[in-house]
Design a protein around this motif. Sequence first.
Motif, PDB file in Angstrom:
ATOM      1  N   GLN A   4       6.294   1.692   4.241  1.00  0.00           N
ATOM      2  CA  GLN A   4       5.242   2.319   3.446  1.00  0.00           C
ATOM      3  C   GLN A   4       4.240   1.284   2.941  1.00  0.00           C
ATOM      4  O   GLN A   4       3.044   1.575   2.808  1.00  0.00           O
ATOM      5  N   ASP A   5       4.707   0.055   2.689  1.00  0.00           N
ATOM      6  CA  ASP A   5       3.795  -1.021   2.288  1.00  0.00           C
ATOM      7  C   ASP A   5       2.786  -1.305   3.400  1.00  0.00           C
ATOM      8  O   ASP A   5       1.621  -1.628   3.125  1.00  0.00           O
ATOM      9  N   ASP A  13       0.194   1.300   3.137  1.00  0.00           N
ATOM     10  CA  ASP A  13      -0.606   1.119   1.918  1.00  0.00           C
ATOM     11  C   ASP A  13      -1.646   0.024   2.091  1.00  0.00           C
ATOM     12  O   ASP A  13      -2.800   0.166   1.662  1.00  0.00           O
TER      13      ASP A  13
END
Length: 247
Positions: A221-222, A225
Amino acid sequence: MDAAAAYKWCKEDNVTLKNGLVVEIKGKVWTEERLLPVLRTLSADRKLWIIDMRTDSTSPHTYALCEWKTELPDNFKGTSVKIPGSVELFLTHPAEEQGGPTSSSAPAPGGVKERKKEESDPTPLKTLGPDLRAVFVAQCKKDSPDYLITGYRKLRTFSGRQPVPSSKDEFEECLDHATQALEEWEIPEKHKKQRIMESLKGPALEAIHSLKLSKKDCVAQDYLDVLQSVFGRTENASELHYQLDNL
């Protein structure tokens, strides 16, 4: 392209069968940049992706493997759909090939053809006892987890280069596709990150390399992002002011 070939293509690219089909354009070679806006217009508010394209310039022909986020729009449930300009898009719905051997080729029970098949199998499971068979199957599953031996839906390639080669919404399309895939993948985190990396190149890939250097314990997910922060759509002051006035 027939239904069986469409089925095989869907399985290779892990397209949901009920939400996918192959769009064929006869006599023309089209690019994704040309076809995607047409499909979006015909699909109204239904989200879709072009997963893969194949072209034949000698015929010529264009084949596009498409997948909708939800079920197919009603106008895509038939065999074709016409668009302005007298162009007809032919639709092939995936279906597994039915039927087995014909009566002329089917071997009789216990016949020669059946025995040859057994002889060609170096380790037929039915020759093992129940206990050994269970151990053999369990060991195969242990050595090869499902997420390694089965295919998966590959993400759309994104480079982050400017100007954007297709539409200005290219990044949002890729991010939406990747976000949905992360929700579907039941695999370890390191494999999620690897699959995202496979879809990136150019400046987008460099952004992830920079993230990995600055944050050692980052997760998939980073990755999304940081791509959003670097390549996501930004509004200028006048656009923000307009949006506030029209809330």
